[in-house]
Design a protein around this motif. Structure first.
Motif, PDB file in Angstrom:
ATOM      1  N   UNK A   1       0.841  -1.195   0.000  1.00 58.95           N
ATOM      2  CA  UNK A   1       0.000   0.000   0.000  1.00 58.95           C
ATOM      3  C   UNK A   1       0.876   1.245   0.000  1.00 58.95           C
ATOM      4  N   UNK A   2       1.939   1.219   0.771  1.00 60.61           N
ATOM      5  CA  UNK A   2       2.887   2.324   0.814  1.00 60.61           C
ATOM      6  C   UNK A   2       4.169   1.881   0.124  1.00 60.61           C
ATOM      7  N   UNK A   3       4.377   2.296  -1.126  1.00 59.47           N
ATOM      8  CA  UNK A   3       5.548   1.826  -1.880  1.00 59.47           C
ATOM      9  C   UNK A   3       6.880   2.308  -1.329  1.00 59.47           C
ATOM     10  N   UNK A   4       6.856   3.160  -0.308  1.00 64.92           N
ATOM     11  CA  UNK A   4       8.112   3.709   0.205  1.00 64.92           C
ATOM     12  C   UNK A   4       8.700   2.900   1.358  1.00 64.92           C
ATOM     13  N   UNK A   5       7.997   1.871   1.808  1.00 66.19           N
ATOM     14  CA  UNK A   5       8.518   1.158   2.978  1.00 66.19           C
ATOM     15  C   UNK A   5       8.199  -0.329   2.932  1.00 66.19           C
ATOM     16  N   UNK A   6       9.096  -1.118   3.521  1.00 65.52           N
ATOM     17  CA  UNK A   6       8.859  -2.541   3.693  1.00 65.52           C
ATOM     18  C   UNK A   6       9.190  -3.373   2.474  1.00 65.52           C
ATOM     19  N   UNK A   7       9.251  -4.701   2.659  1.00 62.10           N
ATOM     20  CA  UNK A   7       9.537  -5.617   1.546  1.00 62.10           C
ATOM     21  C   UNK A   7       8.364  -5.724   0.591  1.00 62.10           C
ATOM     22  N   UNK A   8       8.650  -6.064  -0.659  1.00 59.63           N
ATOM     23  CA  UNK A   8       7.614  -6.298  -1.652  1.00 59.63           C
ATOM     24  C   UNK A   8       7.167  -7.757  -1.602  1.00 59.63           C
ATOM     25  N   UNK A   9       6.114  -8.071  -2.340  1.00 59.29           N
ATOM     26  CA  UNK A   9       5.694  -9.459  -2.459  1.00 59.29           C
ATOM     27  C   UNK A   9       6.785 -10.287  -3.129  1.00 59.29           C
ATOM     28  N   UNK A  10       7.451  -9.719  -4.115  1.00 59.94           N
ATOM     29  CA  UNK A  10       8.572 -10.427  -4.753  1.00 59.94           C
ATOM     30  C   UNK A  10       9.624 -10.804  -3.720  1.00 59.94           C
ATOM     31  N   UNK A  11       9.895  -9.900  -2.787  1.00 57.12           N
ATOM     32  CA  UNK A  11      10.859 -10.191  -1.728  1.00 57.12           C
ATOM     33  C   UNK A  11      10.393 -11.364  -0.861  1.00 57.12           C
ATOM     34  N   UNK A  12       9.112 -11.393  -0.523  1.00 60.97           N
ATOM     35  CA  UNK A  12       8.592 -12.494   0.289  1.00 60.97           C
ATOM     36  C   UNK A  12       8.736 -13.821  -0.444  1.00 60.97           C
ATOM     37  N   UNK A  13       8.387 -13.829  -1.717  1.00 58.97           N
ATOM     38  CA  UNK A  13       8.459 -15.070  -2.485  1.00 58.97           C
ATOM     39  C   UNK A  13       9.897 -15.567  -2.623  1.00 58.97           C
ATOM     40  N   UNK A  14      10.838 -14.655  -2.561  1.00 61.47           N
ATOM     41  CA  UNK A  14      12.248 -15.022  -2.737  1.00 61.47           C
ATOM     42  C   UNK A  14      12.928 -15.430  -1.440  1.00 61.47           C
TER      43      UNK A  14
END
Length: 312
Positions: free
Chosen positions: A143-156
């Protein structure tokens, strides 16, 4: 948490708010009220709220997505509307920054906006990786593109067991183990996951019977689970219901919450069952009328619950 600012201007919202008549009914608005819309989105509900709180009323619109706040600013170009970047779970801090101790009404609409789904660069929608004919739309979903890991990061990075648990808990996906196993097996091929990568992996790994009418896409539950996880949506909702809402809603004030899947609905239902804090106005969830469901298919899974804050 900050003032509403954003580079660029995505324009007016295309989102159609759900359960509008029911929201206004249960909010029971009147002149001079201070209302928080904790998920202001494109401002659809908030615009109607402003029409009913009169010249002395106030609308405080919160959203974790800066792009949505820009859209809301189009609909809510009104001195009575204050837009702030932040989660509804941060409502106490935001109210403190505005010099407001308690409010009269609070609304949450926990659904994903049509505007977010339509933005292929965010990776929220399954179709963003298939309709365009490309496979490089990023899997972000924050929701906030400026913070936290992305879904791609979780999958990796998450282990097979962690992924399977995530798909089961947040997506109620029956093929969670097979999907998690396929994701882990495919990691060596990818540096970053795209929407199409995930759609194809899920479709190839999740066993499906004969296609039925209105059957959802095989990856729908997986996308939902990953979005919930990357944005910590359950944690935000639990924090809001346990402290932010009861602490900052006036005695006699009303809270209206719309959810779109069973896990969120159970959390809201259980919170409003606390008879020391709440007079439950909706023993059963309120759902969209047939006419609305025909006009706005996304309203089909919407469930509204409302409660009045008791004096303590």
């Amino acid at each position: 948490m900050s003032d509403s600012t954003s580079a660029g201007d995505p324009g007016a919202s295309i989102h159609r708010p759900v359960l509008v008549r029911e929201v206004l009914q249960f909010l029971d608005l009147g002149p001079g009220l201070v209302v928080v819309d904790g998920t202001v989105g494109g401002g659809g509900h908030s615009k109607l709220i402003l029409e009913q709180v009169g010249p002395d009323g106030k609308l405080i619109g919160l959203d974790r997505d800066p792009a949505m706040l820009v859209r809301a600013s189009h609909a809510l170009a009104d001195s009575r509307a204050i837009l702030r970047h932040g989660s509804y779970a941060e409502m106490p801090q935001i109210l403190d920054s505005l010099g407001i101790s308690r409010v009269d009404r609070v609304l949450l609409d926990l659904g994903l906006s049509s505007d977010q789904l339509a933005d292929a660069s965010r990776g929220f929608g399954i179709q963003s990786g298939t309709q365009s004919g490309t496979s490089d739309n990023p899997l972000d979903m924050r929701f906030d593109p400026s913070s936290g890991p992305t879904v791609s990061d979780l999958l990796s990075t998450l282990g097979e067991a962690e992924l399977a648990d995530l798909f089961q808990r947040f997506g109620e996906e029956s093929a969670s183990r097979a999907i998690a196993r396929a994701i882990v097996a495919r990691r060596s091929e990818l540096t970053q996951w795209t929407v199409a990568d995930l759609v194809v992996t899920v479709a190839q790994s999740a066993p499906r019977g004969p296609k039925r009418r209105h059957e959802i896409h095989p990856a729908t539950r997986v996308f939902q689970a990953l979005r919930i996880a990357v944005n910590q949506e359950i944690e935000h909702l639990q924090q809001f219901l346990s402290s932010a809402l009861p602490d900052r809603l006036k005695a006699g004030g009303r809270a209206v919450i719309i959810s779109f899947h069973s896990l969120e609905d159970r959390i809201v239902k259980d919170a409003f069952r606390d008879q020391a804090l709440w007079q439950n106005l909706t023993p059963k969830p309120v759902t969209a009328r047939t006419a609305e469901q025909r006009m706005n298919p996304r309203s089909r899974t919407a469930k509204l619950r409302a409660a009045t804050r008791k004096a303590t």
